[in-house]
Write a protein that holds these residues in place. Structure first.
Motif: not given
Length: 625
Positions: A309-311, A328-333, A405-410
Motif C-alpha cells: 500500500l502507499p505510504i 500519520i506520515v510514514g504509515q500505509p493507507y 474511516e479508520g485503522w484496519h488490518y488483514v
C-alpha cells in the motif's frame, strides 16, 4: 472467616494476620533470646494491629528477660485506645534506648516495633546506628511452608504438583503471599478437594473444581489454564474478541464467557477469576467447561508480508489531496471508493510447513476494522499438495465495499476441515500472529485526523524504542526516525486499575506501557521531592492493600558539615536536575508551597539517551564523593 452463597469460606484479613503471628512469634522469641543485655532492635515492616498482637505474645513468651514495645503517637496511648497497653511514646522509647547504655540498665535486650509511616522529631530519632534492623520480608515464605506441612496426605501430591508447575511457568502468579492465601483457604474449608481446585484463583487461574480428580493431569491442566489466562490478559483486543480468539468449541459457552468478560473486565486475573467462585451464577464458567478440541492445539506461525500500500509522505499528492494524513506520515493507507483500490494481494509465510500441521486444510484471509471487526470481504486459499511456505491470496472488488474511516488490518486464519480456526502463535511485541501491518482507510469524502495505531505493549519507552528501531533496521528503514513524540497517562478506570502510559512514537504509532499504580506512586513521590533522601518502604497489608512510608532517620543535611555538607549539596543539585528531566516537571507546587506528584512521568516514560547529561552529572557527583 467469611462465606457467601458459594459454600466456600474465604479467610479474612484477621485470619491471615493471626496465621502470620503464629509463625513470627516463636521466631522473634528465639531471636530475642540470642541477644545480650542492652542490645536494641527494631522492626519497621509490620503494621500496628499485627505488631500489637506480637508484642503481647512475645511479652508472655520472654517474660521479664526482655523489653518489647510498640511505638505509637501520643494520641494512641490514651486508655480507651486499642493498643495503649503495649505502646510507648517516642520520648519513652529513646529513654529505654538510653537505659541500655548506662545506669538503670534494662534487664535484657530491647525490641521495638515501629509501624511504617511513624513520624518522630529529629531529636527522638532511632536509626540503624543504634538499633539493629530485624527484616521480616520472608514472613509469607515461612507461613506458606508452615501451612504446607498441614496439608493432608491425600491432597499433598496434587498440591505439590500445582505449586511445582506454577514455579516453572514464566509469569505465573505463584509467589509466597499467594501460596499462603491459597493454603489458608484450604485449611479454612477442611481441605475439601473441590475447594482446592476452586481456590486456584489466588494464583490468577480460572477456578477448576476438577483439578485434582486425576493427579497425573494436574500439571497439564494448570499449564493450559495459565496459557489461556495469559492469552486473555495480553491481547490488545476487546474483552469479547479476546474470548472468541480462544477457539472454544462450545459457542454457547463462549458467548456466556464473553458476556462475563465484558461486564467484569480481564485486566487483573486474580480479580475476575475470583468472581467465578464467589458468584454462584458464574460457576458454570469454571475451567472444566473451557473445552478446546484437541485438534486446535496445533499451532502455526503466520507472518503477513508487506501489502504494497502507499505510504503517507512518499508523494506530495497524498498530503495534498488528503491533508489530514499528514498526522500519520510514514504509515500505509488505502484509498476507498469507486476510484480507490480494487484488489489487494496478501502475501504471507507459514511455519511449520503446512502439510505437517495436523488438521490444517486451508487459510481464511479477511480485512478487519480495529473498531468494528471483520468488514465482510473474505478470501480462502488451500494449503496445497506440495511443500511450500509462502502463499498469496487476493481480496477482490474492494472498491465496492462500504468502508468506514479508520485503522484496519488483514488477518490470516488457519482452518481445519470444518472451518474451525487453529491456534496462531503470537507475533513480535506480543501482538497477535497472522495480522498484517495496520493501514488507514481513506473514504472518498473528507476525513478527520486519524488516531495513532497500536504497535504493542512494552516494559518502558527505552525498551520500545530499541525494539522498534531494530525492526526498522531489519526492514531497511532509518532507525533514527523512530523517536518518541510524547508520553501521557491514560485515565484510570474501575475495569483497568493499572497505570497506563500511552507513548506516541514517530513513524510507527502508539506504544503502551502498563505499570503498577503503587510503584508509580512511589516514583512520583520520590521525583516530586528530590531533596528528601530518606529511605522509602512499601508495606503490603494482609488484606492486599499497600501503603508507602519513609524512614525515620535524620535528614543528612541537618547533620553533615564541612566538605561533606558541600558534596551533599552538589549531589542534591544534580539530583534535582535529573528528577526534573525524568518527571517532565518545571514548577509543580501546590498553593501552600508543597511539591505535588500528580501527573509526573516516571523512569519508564523516558528514553535515557535524552537525559544522558543529567544522569551523567549525578554519576559524576556520586563518584566525586
Amino acid at each position: 472467616m467469611s462465606s457467601g452463597t458459594t459454600g466456600m469460606t474465604e479467610p479474612t484479613a484477621k485470619d491471615l494476620r493471626d496465621a502470620i503471628e503464629s509463625v513470627l512469634a516463636p521466631r522473634l522469641a528465639a531471636l530475642v533470646a540470642t541477644r545480650s543485655t542492652g542490645h536494641c532492635m527494631r522492626i519497621t515492616e509490620v503494621e500496628a494491629e499485627l505488631a500489637a498482637a506480637l508484642v503481647r505474645r512475645l511479652r508472655g513468651a520472654v517474660g521479664p528477660d526482655a523489653t518489647v514495645c510498640l511505638l505509637l503517637p501520643e494520641a494512641e496511648l490514651a486508655p480507651d485506645r486499642p493498643f495503649h497497653d503495649v505502646g510507648v511514646s517516642s520520648t519513652k522509647l529513646v529513654e529505654l534506648r538510653n537505659r541500655t547504655e548506662g545506669e538503670g540498665i534494662l534487664p535484657g535486650p530491647l525490641l521495638a516495633f515501629v509501624p511504617p509511616g511513624t513520624k518522630v522529631s529529629a531529636e527522638d530519632s532511632f536509626g540503624i546506628a543504634t538499633f539493629e534492623e530485624v527484616p521480616l520480608g520472608d514472613a509469607y515464605a515461612h507461613l506458606a511452608e508452615h501451612l504446607l506441612d498441614q496439608v493432608p496426605e491425600r491432597l499433598r501430591p496434587g498440591i505439590d504438583a500445582l505449586l511445582a508447575t506454577l514455579r516453572s511457568l514464566p509469569g505465573a502468579r505463584g509467589g509466597d503471599r499467594a501460596v499462603a492465601h491459597y493454603l489458608l483457604t484450604l485449611r479454612a474449608n477442611d481441605y475439601r478437594e473441590q475447594v482446592a481446585g476452586a481456590a486456584a484463583y489466588h494464583f490468577g487461574l480460572v477456578p477448576d473444581f476438577d483439578l485434582f480428580t486425576d493427579l497425573e493431569l494436574v500439571s497439564e491442566r494448570v499449564g493450559k489454564n495459565h496459557r489461556l489466562v495469559e492469552k486473555l490478559t495480553a491481547s490488545p483486543h476487546s474483552e469479547r474478541q479476546r474470548v472468541l480468539e480462544l477457539g472454544l468449541s462450545d459457542s454457547d459457552f463462549a458467548s456466556r464467557l464473553a458476556g462475563f468478560a465484558s461486564r467484569c473486565g480481564l485486566e487483573d486475573p486474580q480479580v475476575w477469576t475470583r468472581r467465578i467462585v464467589v458468584d454462584r451464577e458464574n460457576w458454570s464458567l469454571s475451567f472444566g467447561n473451557w473445552r478446546i478440541d484437541e485438534k486446535k492445539r496445533a499451532a502455526v506461525s503466520i507472518e503477513v508480508r508487506e501489502l504494497g500500500l502507499p505510504i503517507v509522505g512518499d508523494s506530495a499528492e497524498s498530503a495534498h489531496v488528503h491533508p489530514a494524513l499528514s498526522a500519520i506520515v510514514g504509515q500505509p493507507y488505502l484509498l476507498a471508493g469507486e476510484k480507490g483500490v480494487r484488489d489487494l494481494a496478501v502475501p504471507f509465510a507459514v511455519q511449520p510447513e503446512p502439510r505437517k500441521v495436523e488438521g490444517l486444510t486451508r487459510f481464511r484471509v479477511e480485512i478487519v476494522s480495529e473498531s468494528g471487526g471483520p468488514i465482510g470481504r473474505i478470501g480462502h486459499i488451500g494449503k496445497g499438495t506440495r511443500p511450500k511456505a509462502e502463499y498469496k491470496a487476493t481480496l477482490v472488488r474492494l472498491n465496492k465495499v462500504d468502508w468506514e474511516e479508520g485503522w484496519h488490518y488483514v488477518r490470516v486464519v488457519p482452518l481445519d476441515k470444518d472451518d474451525e480456526p487453529l491456534d496462531v502463535l503470537p507475533g513480535a511485541h506480543d501482538l497477535p500472529g497472522g495480522e498484517s501491518e495496520h493501514f488507514y482507510v481513506v473514504p472518498g469524502g473528507e476525513i478527520e485526523e486519524p488516531p495513532e495505531r497500536s504497535v504493542g505493549r512494552f516494559s518502558g519507552v527505552a525498551q520500545a524504542l530499541r525494539s522498534l528501531q531494530l525492526d526498522a533496521m531489519a526492514a531497511a528503514e532509518d532507525p533514527e526516525q523512530v523517536t518518541p513524540l510524547d508520553a501521557r497517562w491514560r485515565p484510570v478506570t474501575a475495569r483497568s486499575p493499572q497505570k497506563i502510559l500511552n507513548v506516541r512514537i514517530q513513524t510507527v504509532g502508539s506504544a503502551e506501557v502498563r505499570l503498577s499504580p503503587l510503584l508509580v506512586q512511589a516514583q512520583q513521590d520520590l521525583l516530586a521531592r528530590p531533596g528528601d533522601t530518606s529511605l522509602r518502604r512499601i508495606l503490603l497489608h494482609p488484606d492486599g492493600s499497600a501503603e508507602m512510608s519513609t524512614d525515620t532517620d535524620q535528614d543528612l543535611e541537618d547533620v553533615l558539615t564541612g566538605r561533606a555538607a558541600e558534596a551533599y549539596r552538589d549531589f542534591l543539585a544534580a539530583r534535582r536536575a535529573y528528577f526534573a528531566a525524568i518527571g517532565g516537571q518545571t514548577d509543580r507546587t501546590s498553593q501552600d508551597g508543597v511539591a505535588t506528584s500528580d501527573g509526573l512521568l516516571v523512569s519508564e516514560a523516558v528514553d535515557f539517551e535524552g537525559v544522558r547529561d543529567e544522569l551523567g552529572s549525578v554519576a559524576k557527583v556520586d563518584l566525586d564523593r
